[in-house]
Design a protein around this motif. Structure first.
Motif, PDB file in Angstrom:
ATOM      1  N   CYS A  84       0.826  -1.236  -0.070  1.00 46.94           N
ATOM      2  CA  CYS A  84       0.129   0.125   0.124  1.00 46.94           C
ATOM      3  C   CYS A  84       0.910   1.336   0.178  1.00 46.94           C
ATOM      4  N   THR A  85       0.487   2.180  -0.695  1.00 46.89           N
ATOM      5  CA  THR A  85       1.159   3.514  -0.884  1.00 46.89           C
ATOM      6  C   THR A  85       0.284   4.473   0.012  1.00 46.89           C
ATOM      7  N   LEU A  86       0.877   5.436   0.823  1.00 47.40           N
ATOM      8  CA  LEU A  86       0.151   6.554   1.585  1.00 47.40           C
ATOM      9  C   LEU A  86      -0.207   7.655   0.651  1.00 47.40           C
ATOM     10  N   MET A  87      -1.663   7.993   0.936  1.00 55.61           N
ATOM     11  CA  MET A  87      -2.213   8.881   0.027  1.00 55.61           C
ATOM     12  C   MET A  87      -2.375  10.246   0.988  1.00 55.61           C
ATOM     13  N   ASN A  88      -3.189   9.929   1.985  1.00 54.70           N
ATOM     14  CA  ASN A  88      -3.479  11.086   3.000  1.00 54.70           C
ATOM     15  C   ASN A  88      -3.580  10.313   4.341  1.00 54.70           C
ATOM     16  N   ALA A  89      -3.309  11.147   5.516  1.00 52.39           N
ATOM     17  CA  ALA A  89      -2.998  10.580   6.752  1.00 52.39           C
ATOM     18  C   ALA A  89      -3.620  12.192   7.653  1.00 52.39           C
ATOM     19  N   SER A  90      -4.464  11.983   8.142  1.00 57.35           N
ATOM     20  CA  SER A  90      -5.068  13.253   8.832  1.00 57.35           C
ATOM     21  C   SER A  90      -6.210  12.912  10.209  1.00 57.35           C
ATOM     22  N   ILE A  91      -6.118  13.927  10.995  1.00 62.86           N
ATOM     23  CA  ILE A  91      -7.011  13.649  12.043  1.00 62.86           C
ATOM     24  C   ILE A  91      -8.234  14.608  11.744  1.00 62.86           C
ATOM     25  N   THR A  92      -9.409  13.747  11.509  1.00 62.12           N
ATOM     26  CA  THR A  92     -10.606  14.696  11.034  1.00 62.12           C
ATOM     27  C   THR A  92     -11.598  15.119  11.950  1.00 62.12           C
ATOM     28  N   GLU A  93     -11.950  14.222  13.276  1.00 58.86           N
ATOM     29  CA  GLU A  93     -13.090  14.781  13.981  1.00 58.86           C
ATOM     30  C   GLU A  93     -12.637  13.876  15.415  1.00 58.86           C
ATOM     31  N   THR A  94     -13.745  14.060  16.384  1.00 61.39           N
ATOM     32  CA  THR A  94     -13.495  13.451  17.801  1.00 61.39           C
ATOM     33  C   THR A  94     -14.885  12.769  17.927  1.00 61.39           C
ATOM     34  N   GLN A 115      -7.919   9.228  10.128  1.00 62.84           N
ATOM     35  CA  GLN A 115      -8.290   8.294   8.693  1.00 62.84           C
ATOM     36  C   GLN A 115      -6.932   8.569   7.881  1.00 62.84           C
ATOM     37  N   VAL A 116      -6.718   7.330   7.551  1.00 55.91           N
ATOM     38  CA  VAL A 116      -5.482   6.756   6.420  1.00 55.91           C
ATOM     39  C   VAL A 116      -6.222   6.471   5.151  1.00 55.91           C
ATOM     40  N   TYR A 117      -5.875   7.265   4.079  1.00 59.58           N
ATOM     41  CA  TYR A 117      -6.156   6.551   2.651  1.00 59.58           C
ATOM     42  C   TYR A 117      -4.733   6.277   1.919  1.00 59.58           C
ATOM     43  N   VAL A 118      -5.055   5.045   1.426  1.00 64.59           N
ATOM     44  CA  VAL A 118      -3.812   4.547   0.739  1.00 64.59           C
ATOM     45  C   VAL A 118      -4.252   3.942  -0.883  1.00 64.59           C
ATOM     46  N   ASN A 119      -3.111   3.893  -1.430  1.00 66.62           N
ATOM     47  CA  ASN A 119      -3.477   3.453  -3.019  1.00 66.62           C
ATOM     48  C   ASN A 119      -2.975   2.097  -2.880  1.00 66.62           C
ATOM     49  N   LEU A 120      -3.945   1.085  -3.356  1.00 58.42           N
ATOM     50  CA  LEU A 120      -3.872  -0.246  -3.161  1.00 58.42           C
ATOM     51  C   LEU A 120      -2.925  -0.709  -4.578  1.00 58.42           C
ATOM     52  N   ASN A 121      -1.634  -1.119  -4.530  1.00 61.93           N
ATOM     53  CA  ASN A 121      -0.862  -1.425  -5.825  1.00 61.93           C
ATOM     54  C   ASN A 121      -1.330  -2.348  -6.462  1.00 61.93           C
ATOM     55  N   SER A 122      -2.178  -3.301  -6.056  1.00 63.71           N
ATOM     56  CA  SER A 122      -2.555  -4.574  -6.758  1.00 63.71           C
ATOM     57  C   SER A 122      -3.778  -4.017  -7.618  1.00 63.71           C
ATOM     58  N   SER A 123      -4.390  -3.022  -7.360  1.00 66.44           N
ATOM     59  CA  SER A 123      -5.753  -2.528  -8.330  1.00 66.44           C
ATOM     60  C   SER A 123      -5.523  -0.990  -8.639  1.00 66.44           C
ATOM     61  N   GLY A 124      -4.762  -0.325  -7.963  1.00 63.91           N
ATOM     62  CA  GLY A 124      -4.875   1.150  -8.121  1.00 63.91           C
ATOM     63  C   GLY A 124      -5.911   1.830  -7.459  1.00 63.91           C
ATOM     64  N   GLN A 125      -6.699   1.288  -6.472  1.00 67.21           N
ATOM     65  CA  GLN A 125      -7.949   1.914  -6.016  1.00 67.21           C
ATOM     66  C   GLN A 125      -7.458   2.765  -4.539  1.00 67.21           C
ATOM     67  N   LYS A 126      -7.948   3.739  -4.424  1.00 64.20           N
ATOM     68  CA  LYS A 126      -7.834   4.503  -3.136  1.00 64.20           C
ATOM     69  C   LYS A 126      -9.007   4.174  -2.147  1.00 64.20           C
ATOM     70  N   VAL A 127      -8.604   3.504  -1.138  1.00 63.83           N
ATOM     71  CA  VAL A 127      -9.187   2.891   0.086  1.00 63.83           C
ATOM     72  C   VAL A 127      -8.831   3.169   1.252  1.00 63.83           C
ATOM     73  N   LEU A 128      -9.588   3.161   2.290  1.00 60.53           N
ATOM     74  CA  LEU A 128      -9.407   3.542   3.564  1.00 60.53           C
ATOM     75  C   LEU A 128      -8.682   2.222   4.464  1.00 60.53           C
ATOM     76  N   LEU A 129      -7.708   2.579   5.306  1.00 57.10           N
ATOM     77  CA  LEU A 129      -7.000   1.480   5.821  1.00 57.10           C
ATOM     78  C   LEU A 129      -7.210   1.559   7.232  1.00 57.10           C
ATOM     79  N   ASN A 181     -15.228  -8.356  -1.760  1.00 60.27           N
ATOM     80  CA  ASN A 181     -16.592  -7.922  -0.994  1.00 60.27           C
ATOM     81  C   ASN A 181     -16.127  -6.835  -0.073  1.00 60.27           C
ATOM     82  N   GLN A 182     -14.877  -6.419   0.538  1.00 59.07           N
ATOM     83  CA  GLN A 182     -14.574  -5.629   1.346  1.00 59.07           C
ATOM     84  C   GLN A 182     -13.763  -4.745   0.664  1.00 59.07           C
ATOM     85  N   LYS A 183     -14.011  -3.376   0.343  1.00 59.71           N
ATOM     86  CA  LYS A 183     -13.289  -2.312  -0.332  1.00 59.71           C
ATOM     87  C   LYS A 183     -12.136  -1.855   0.342  1.00 59.71           C
ATOM     88  N   ASN A 184     -11.992  -2.039   1.694  1.00 61.27           N
ATOM     89  CA  ASN A 184     -11.087  -1.352   2.398  1.00 61.27           C
ATOM     90  C   ASN A 184     -10.024  -2.482   2.832  1.00 61.27           C
TER      91      ASN A 184
END
Length: 235
Positions: A84-94, A115-129, A181-184
């Protein structure tokens, strides 16, 4: 010349006295044999009970592991590993949470949502980790959930450190669902194959040890009976 007069030789005994003398010796030998057999029988019984106890304990451990660890391992759909390749990591809310402050005492606190979003190298999709499988069950909006405590600043500091670690390490292994079945994706599996092997290894050793103990005792008893029969035939 010195003559011994206080003792009697075996030849001086009458036949009935000699017979009683040898009978006492024979009875004494039989009593010793019975004591030995009784002691051996008690030891064999204890060994069999030990072997059976080991087998019962291993069965109980198999049952407990089967309804906890093995069940969770079989239900997990994140089985394939990829990069997985990191795309974005941030603290959103409480979010609100509750923690125990004693018997029958609960207090409300908060924790920051990372919230950490990554790029899945096997499919190139942006998913939540997610951190583990349980993280999604607790809160599907957060990648990592710290332990709920009364001090929000400590939770925020811990989550900030984790966020910075993600930003330093842009590429890392993760697990995804090959069926789709699970996109994350998840970062760490709660129960991997190595954990499953080590958890089942010791109950298996205990089961085999109990079986070996019972089998050795039964083999010893069988050989003893066989030797006794052979002695009777030779007589």
């Amino acid at each position: 010349m010195f003559i011994w007069t206080s003792g009697r030789s075996s030849s001086s005994y009458r036949p009935d006295e000699r017979r009683n003398f040898y009978q006492k010796i024979k009875d004494h030998d039989l009593l010793d044999k019975r004591k030995t057999v009784t002691a051996l029988k008690a030891g064999e019984d204890r060994a069999i009970l030990l072997g059976l106890a080991m087998m019962v304990c291993s069965i109980m451990m198999y049952f407990l592991l089967g309804i906890t660890l093995l069940r969770s391992y079989m239900q997990s759909v994140w089985t394939e590993e990829t990069q997985c390749t990191l795309m974005n990591a941030s603290i959103t809310e409480t979010f609100n949470c509750s923690f125990s402050c004693g018997p029958d005492c609960w207090k409300i606190s908060q924790y920051p949502c990372l919230q950490v979003y990554v790029n899945l190298n096997s499919s190139g999709q942006k998913v939540l980790l997610y951190h583990t499988e349980e993280t999604m069950k607790v809160n599907s909006e957060c990648s990592y959930i710290p332990r709920c405590g009364k001090n929000y600043e400590e939770s925020l500091s811990l989550v900030s450190i984790i966020m910075e670690n993600f930003r330093k390490h842009q590429h890392f292994p993760c697990f995804y669902d090959p069926e789709g079945n699970q996109k994350n994706v998840i970062l760490t599996k709660l129960y991997s194959s190595d954990v499953l092997f080590h958890s089942l290894f010791w109950p298996t050793c205990m089961m085999l040890g109990g079986i070996v103990i019972v089998a050795m005792v039964k083999l010893t008893q069988y050989l003893s009976l066989l030797c006794e029969r052979i002695q009777r035939i030779n007589r």
